[in-house]
Write a protein that holds these residues in place. Structure first.
Motif, PDB file in Angstrom:
ATOM      1  N   THR A  97      28.497 -42.877  26.029  1.00  0.00           N
ATOM      2  CA  THR A  97      29.823 -43.119  25.480  1.00  0.00           C
ATOM      3  C   THR A  97      30.152 -44.601  25.627  1.00  0.00           C
ATOM      4  OG1 THR A  97      31.030 -42.813  27.556  1.00  0.00           O
ATOM      5  CG2 THR A  97      30.511 -40.819  26.288  1.00  0.00           C
ATOM      6  N   THR A  98      31.173 -45.058  24.919  1.00  0.00           N
ATOM      7  CA  THR A  98      31.571 -46.457  25.074  1.00  0.00           C
ATOM      8  C   THR A  98      32.136 -46.720  26.474  1.00  0.00           C
ATOM      9  OG1 THR A  98      33.772 -46.031  24.135  1.00  0.00           O
ATOM     10  CG2 THR A  98      32.059 -46.760  22.620  1.00  0.00           C
ATOM     11  N   ARG A  99      32.805 -45.734  27.045  1.00  0.00           N
ATOM     12  CA  ARG A  99      33.312 -45.900  28.416  1.00  0.00           C
ATOM     13  C   ARG A  99      32.137 -46.089  29.387  1.00  0.00           C
ATOM     14  NH1 ARG A  99      38.056 -43.868  31.099  1.00  0.00           N
ATOM     15  NH2 ARG A  99      38.481 -42.393  29.406  1.00  0.00           N
ATOM     16  N   GLU A 100      31.107 -45.248  29.237  1.00  0.00           N
ATOM     17  CA  GLU A 100      29.958 -45.332  30.133  1.00  0.00           C
ATOM     18  C   GLU A 100      29.227 -46.667  29.989  1.00  0.00           C
ATOM     19  OE1 GLU A 100      28.980 -40.531  30.206  1.00  0.00           O
ATOM     20  OE2 GLU A 100      28.037 -41.839  28.715  1.00  0.00           O
ATOM     21  N   LEU A 101      29.099 -47.147  28.764  1.00  0.00           N
ATOM     22  CA  LEU A 101      28.428 -48.430  28.557  1.00  0.00           C
ATOM     23  C   LEU A 101      29.185 -49.552  29.264  1.00  0.00           C
ATOM     24  CD1 LEU A 101      26.115 -49.944  27.121  1.00  0.00           C
ATOM     25  CD2 LEU A 101      27.670 -50.278  25.184  1.00  0.00           C
ATOM     26  N   TRP A 117      35.828 -51.562  19.894  1.00  0.00           N
ATOM     27  CA  TRP A 117      35.012 -51.484  18.676  1.00  0.00           C
ATOM     28  C   TRP A 117      34.664 -50.046  18.315  1.00  0.00           C
ATOM     29  CZ3 TRP A 117      34.652 -54.633  14.879  1.00  0.00           C
ATOM     30  CH2 TRP A 117      34.779 -56.007  15.065  1.00  0.00           C
ATOM     31  N   GLY A 118      34.533 -49.183  19.310  1.00  0.00           N
ATOM     32  CA  GLY A 118      34.250 -47.785  19.006  1.00  0.00           C
ATOM     33  C   GLY A 118      35.328 -47.149  18.156  1.00  0.00           C
ATOM     34  N   MET A 119      36.569 -47.569  18.349  1.00  0.00           N
ATOM     35  CA  MET A 119      37.692 -46.986  17.621  1.00  0.00           C
ATOM     36  C   MET A 119      37.741 -47.420  16.164  1.00  0.00           C
ATOM     37  SD  MET A 119      39.511 -45.075  19.877  1.00  0.00           S
ATOM     38  CE  MET A 119      41.296 -45.141  19.643  1.00  0.00           C
ATOM     39  N   HIS A 120      36.913 -48.401  15.762  1.00  0.00           N
ATOM     40  CA  HIS A 120      36.833 -48.739  14.348  1.00  0.00           C
ATOM     41  C   HIS A 120      36.237 -47.581  13.553  1.00  0.00           C
ATOM     42  CE1 HIS A 120      37.657 -53.214  14.107  1.00  0.00           C
ATOM     43  NE2 HIS A 120      37.751 -52.963  15.393  1.00  0.00           N
ATOM     44  N   ALA A 161      20.633 -59.334  26.608  1.00  0.00           N
ATOM     45  CA  ALA A 161      19.170 -59.282  26.677  1.00  0.00           C
ATOM     46  C   ALA A 161      18.655 -57.953  26.116  1.00  0.00           C
ATOM     47  CB  ALA A 161      18.706 -59.472  28.116  1.00  0.00           C
ATOM     48  N   ILE A 162      19.340 -56.851  26.429  1.00  0.00           N
ATOM     49  CA  ILE A 162      18.946 -55.551  25.869  1.00  0.00           C
ATOM     50  C   ILE A 162      19.104 -55.569  24.354  1.00  0.00           C
ATOM     51  CG2 ILE A 162      19.515 -53.092  25.813  1.00  0.00           C
ATOM     52  CD1 ILE A 162      20.440 -53.376  28.736  1.00  0.00           C
ATOM     53  N   HIS A 163      20.188 -56.171  23.886  1.00  0.00           N
ATOM     54  CA  HIS A 163      20.408 -56.284  22.445  1.00  0.00           C
ATOM     55  C   HIS A 163      19.257 -57.056  21.796  1.00  0.00           C
ATOM     56  CE1 HIS A 163      22.094 -58.178  18.767  1.00  0.00           C
ATOM     57  NE2 HIS A 163      22.673 -57.009  18.618  1.00  0.00           N
ATOM     58  N   GLY A 164      18.802 -58.114  22.437  1.00  0.00           N
ATOM     59  CA  GLY A 164      17.705 -58.882  21.884  1.00  0.00           C
ATOM     60  C   GLY A 164      16.441 -58.063  21.730  1.00  0.00           C
ATOM     61  N   ARG A 165      16.218 -57.124  22.644  1.00  0.00           N
ATOM     62  CA  ARG A 165      15.028 -56.270  22.556  1.00  0.00           C
ATOM     63  C   ARG A 165      15.184 -55.164  21.507  1.00  0.00           C
ATOM     64  NH1 ARG A 165      15.298 -57.299  28.209  1.00  0.00           N
ATOM     65  NH2 ARG A 165      16.446 -55.383  28.697  1.00  0.00           N
ATOM     66  N   LEU A 166      16.401 -54.625  21.376  1.00  0.00           N
ATOM     67  CA  LEU A 166      16.597 -53.462  20.508  1.00  0.00           C
ATOM     68  C   LEU A 166      17.026 -53.805  19.085  1.00  0.00           C
ATOM     69  CD1 LEU A 166      18.423 -50.919  22.864  1.00  0.00           C
ATOM     70  CD2 LEU A 166      15.983 -51.190  22.458  1.00  0.00           C
ATOM     71  N   ALA A 167      17.724 -54.925  18.893  1.00  0.00           N
ATOM     72  CA  ALA A 167      18.316 -55.228  17.585  1.00  0.00           C
ATOM     73  C   ALA A 167      17.299 -55.255  16.447  1.00  0.00           C
ATOM     74  CB  ALA A 167      19.097 -56.536  17.641  1.00  0.00           C
ATOM     75  N   PRO A 168      16.130 -55.879  16.608  1.00  0.00           N
ATOM     76  CA  PRO A 168      15.185 -55.883  15.483  1.00  0.00           C
ATOM     77  C   PRO A 168      14.760 -54.480  15.070  1.00  0.00           C
ATOM     78  CG  PRO A 168      14.573 -57.533  17.115  1.00  0.00           C
ATOM     79  CD  PRO A 168      15.642 -56.695  17.740  1.00  0.00           C
ATOM     80  N   VAL A 169      14.596 -53.604  16.047  1.00  0.00           N
ATOM     81  CA  VAL A 169      14.212 -52.223  15.755  1.00  0.00           C
ATOM     82  C   VAL A 169      15.355 -51.483  15.069  1.00  0.00           C
ATOM     83  CG1 VAL A 169      13.644 -50.013  16.834  1.00  0.00           C
ATOM     84  CG2 VAL A 169      12.537 -52.122  17.614  1.00  0.00           C
ATOM     85  N   LEU A 170      16.563 -51.635  15.594  1.00  0.00           N
ATOM     86  CA  LEU A 170      17.714 -50.940  15.026  1.00  0.00           C
ATOM     87  C   LEU A 170      17.989 -51.389  13.592  1.00  0.00           C
ATOM     88  CD1 LEU A 170      20.059 -51.025  18.144  1.00  0.00           C
ATOM     89  CD2 LEU A 170      18.885 -49.019  17.208  1.00  0.00           C
ATOM     90  N   SER A 171      17.854 -52.690  13.318  1.00  0.00           N
ATOM     91  CA  SER A 171      18.110 -53.171  11.963  1.00  0.00           C
ATOM     92  C   SER A 171      17.065 -52.646  10.989  1.00  0.00           C
ATOM     93  CB  SER A 171      18.147 -54.699  11.941  1.00  0.00           C
ATOM     94  OG  SER A 171      16.901 -55.248  12.331  1.00  0.00           O
ATOM     95  N   ALA A 201      28.270 -45.281  21.861  1.00  0.00           N
ATOM     96  CA  ALA A 201      28.061 -46.636  22.359  1.00  0.00           C
ATOM     97  C   ALA A 201      27.256 -47.508  21.406  1.00  0.00           C
ATOM     98  CB  ALA A 201      27.355 -46.582  23.712  1.00  0.00           C
ATOM     99  N   LEU A 202      26.442 -46.914  20.542  1.00  0.00           N
ATOM    100  CA  LEU A 202      25.504 -47.701  19.742  1.00  0.00           C
ATOM    101  C   LEU A 202      26.209 -48.682  18.811  1.00  0.00           C
ATOM    102  CD1 LEU A 202      22.624 -48.322  18.832  1.00  0.00           C
ATOM    103  CD2 LEU A 202      22.824 -46.441  17.193  1.00  0.00           C
ATOM    104  N   PHE A 203      27.170 -48.187  18.022  1.00  0.00           N
ATOM    105  CA  PHE A 203      27.839 -49.074  17.064  1.00  0.00           C
ATOM    106  C   PHE A 203      28.561 -50.227  17.758  1.00  0.00           C
ATOM    107  CE2 PHE A 203      32.030 -49.962  15.125  1.00  0.00           C
ATOM    108  CZ  PHE A 203      31.593 -50.795  14.092  1.00  0.00           C
ATOM    109  N   PRO A 204      29.396 -50.004  18.787  1.00  0.00           N
ATOM    110  CA  PRO A 204      30.045 -51.141  19.457  1.00  0.00           C
ATOM    111  C   PRO A 204      29.043 -52.102  20.079  1.00  0.00           C
ATOM    112  CG  PRO A 204      31.124 -49.096  20.036  1.00  0.00           C
ATOM    113  CD  PRO A 204      29.880 -48.718  19.307  1.00  0.00           C
ATOM    114  N   PHE A 205      27.972 -51.572  20.646  1.00  0.00           N
ATOM    115  CA  PHE A 205      26.932 -52.421  21.239  1.00  0.00           C
ATOM    116  C   PHE A 205      26.365 -53.387  20.197  1.00  0.00           C
ATOM    117  CE2 PHE A 205      22.293 -52.863  21.793  1.00  0.00           C
ATOM    118  CZ  PHE A 205      22.251 -53.544  22.997  1.00  0.00           C
TER     119      PHE A 205
END
Length: 556
Positions: A180-184, A201-204, A132-142, A215-219
């Motif tokens: 961090t990815t751990r915190e997320l 995914w963070g390790m990519h 649900a958070i991704h749905g709110r943020l993804a259009p802005v991030l893209s 955390a942003l990229f893996p999210f």
């Protein structure tokens, strides 16, 4: 080969996908363009060939073109008319665990939630909340990632996006940008298995589990893949390069291979062309575009007197992330996953297995130490695109992450530190032994293997310094508005007529084409608008500061 003495409007140094896309953007504006590439083939890190057996295609480095397919550059270029075709997976990624279990993310939200809920109902609840958070943020991030940060349009998009999100959305974004990815994972998910879906995914890139801002990229990747699946180029990623070359040629553009640039010609404070290794000069009437790292540009291609001392120092300080090894496997059957045959259809499988091991591996690599338990990313391209091998043959690519560029010790005490040419087989053996723990019998199916060590990555593509597949660290100090340098355009240097493009510039690594696309737009923008962009950026910073102060006063 172009005639000696011919002057092009623009010479682009580096024939990777971003260099070609930049050249296409300039050629569409009517410029005469030449792309010069040091290697014997175009493509940079987007390269494929018959590495093992005739008729079997392996992607050398980049194996996921998901960020390009359907993105803004793909839509703008319409490369299908040049024969580009895509293969698609509705099972984009999975993680496997020591007890023989697995978690798979599908291009099906409910199926993914069912999978997670079967493992732990709390994981399904947390994944649903994150989605649900991704749905709110993804259009802005893209929108932001597809804009040049300090351009008038980029500043306007960022301001408009911030206002559109509202106080709650801005808080969610601010939290995500600092985590961090751990915190997320720990904030939203209950089990170590589901948390590893994110931290893997963070390790990519070079986001170890405890890197702030990681955390942003893996999210984005986790949920974009769940919504859209994963795509690779049908027949091998080199066909993307073939299509770009065809588009560039259709616009009158020229390309040359085995044309290593030794120096950028600067006369009267302006870039005027390049000198090749054999002494040939190629003149550029309007622009030289360097698709190289800042280290190479300021440390090698420019004479000391041609660039400001501050820029030369910044180029020397540009930091690279840990290294990667690629192990290309030819198999006589699919990977025999212990977790079940359904995994043979998944595009990417992570063997971490948990966040704790990832943290140890990352810390070891930045300290120059080979981890005893490296992370593996197993790509299964023939599961997505069967055209890459004849019947009875399968391809797997094992990415070993993260590794030190220079090895000083081995955590297991088994491998004597030496240069990568000497120790690569032993490190590959360790990685394949770990793979065999999760895929018993894999050794009996391997018909051939080809190892690309970190040294090989840099040998074949000079931008992959030390085997860093991201062409420079993506930690916050060197990302967002700071890539490659803070406080100015990612693409325009302080040498008139000299520009940058490629993964060392915004928005960074991955096969998106955005650095090439955005750098071309920057070059073509009239100079008065560039000044306006700087003023707009200052205004945006003041506005953002005012918004933050206002929210703080209101207790939001």
């Amino acid at each position: 080969m172009p005639d000696r003495g011919q002057v092009f409007d623009a010479v682009v140094v580096g024939g990777g996908h971003n260099g070609l896309i930049c050249a296409i953007g300039l050629a569409r504006a009517g410029w005469t363009t030449l792309v010069v590439e040091a290697e014997d083939v175009l493509g940079g890190a987007v390269r494929s060939s018959e590495l093992t057996e005739p008729g079997v295609i392996h992607d050398w480095f980049a194996t996921n073109q998901d960020g390009f397919h359907g993105g803004p550059v793909d839509r703008a270029l319409d490369l299908e008319r040049h024969g580009l075709r895509w293969a698609h997976s509705r099972a984009p990624y999975a993680n496997v665990y020591p007890d023989g279990s697995s978690l798979t993310v599908f291009q099906d939200v409910e199926r993914t939630l069912t999978e997670l809920g079967r493992h732990d109902p709390r994981d399904a609840d947390g994944w649903r909340e994150l989605h649900a958070i991704h749905g709110r943020l993804a259009p802005v991030l893209s929108q932001i990632s597809a804009s040049e940060p300090l351009s008038p349009s980029g500043v306007w998009r960022a301001l408009r996006a911030g206002l559109h999100l509202g106080p709650g959305g801005r808080s969610e974004l601010a939290e995500l940008l600092s985590m961090t990815t751990r915190e997320l994972g720990e904030r939203y998910l209950a089990s170590e298995e589901s948390r590893a879906l994110i931290t893997s995914w963070g390790m990519h890139l070079d986001y170890g589990p405890d890197v702030p801002g990681g955390a942003l990229f893996p999210f984005v990747e986790c949920f974009a893949d769940m919504e859209h699946g994963m795509s690779i180029v049908e027949g091998g990623c080199a066909r993307l390069i073939d299509a770009l070359v065809a588009e560039h040629a259709a616009l009158g553009g020229r390309t040359r291979t085995e044309a290593r640039v030794e120096r950028v010609i600067v006369e009267g404070g302006r870039a005027r062309g390049v000198v090749l290794a054999d002494g040939e000069e190629i003149r550029a009437g309007r622009a030289v575009v360097a698709g190289v790292t800042p280290t190479a540009l300021y440390g090698s291609l420019l004479d000391e007197s041609d660039a400001p001392a501050a820029d030369r120092a910044a180029g020397r300080r540009f930091i690279y992330g840990p290294a990667t090894m690629m192990i290309h496997l030819l198999l006589d059957g699919p990977v025999p996953w212990a977790a079940g045959p359904d995994l043979a259809a998944v595009a990417f499988i992570h063997i971490a297995p948990y966040t704790a091991q990832l943290a140890d591996t990352y810390t070891a690599s930045v300290n120059g130490v080979l981890a005893a338990d490296p992370m593996l990313v197993v790509g299964q391209p023939t599961a997505v695109d069967p055209t890459r091998a004849p019947a009875g043959r399968h391809v797997a690519c094992v990415h070993v992450r993260t590794l030190p560029a220079t090895v000083t010790a081995d955590a297991a005490g088994e491998i004597v530190p030496a240069d990568w040419d000497a120790i690569a087989p032993a490190v590959a053996d360790r990685a394949l032994a770990k793979l065999a723990e999760y895929a018993p019998g894999i050794g009996d199916r391997i018909l051939d293997r080809v190892i690309f060590s970190p040294a090989d990555l840099e040998r074949h593509d000079a931008n992959l310094v030390g085997g860093d597949s991201g062409a420079g660290s993506h930690h916050p100090f060197q990302y967002q508005l700071q890539r490659p340098f803070a406080g100015r355009s990612p693409y325009e240097t302080r040498v008139a007529g000299l520009y940058m493009t490629g993964a060392s510039t915004w928005p960074g690594a991955g096969v998106t084409g955005l650095p090439g696309h955005l750098s071309a737009k920057r070059i073509l923008r009239p100079r008065p608008w560039r000044r306006l962009g700087a003023y707009a950026a200052l205004g945006a910073a003041a506005t953002a500061g005012g918004l933050a102060f206002g929210q703080a006063r209101k207790g939001e």
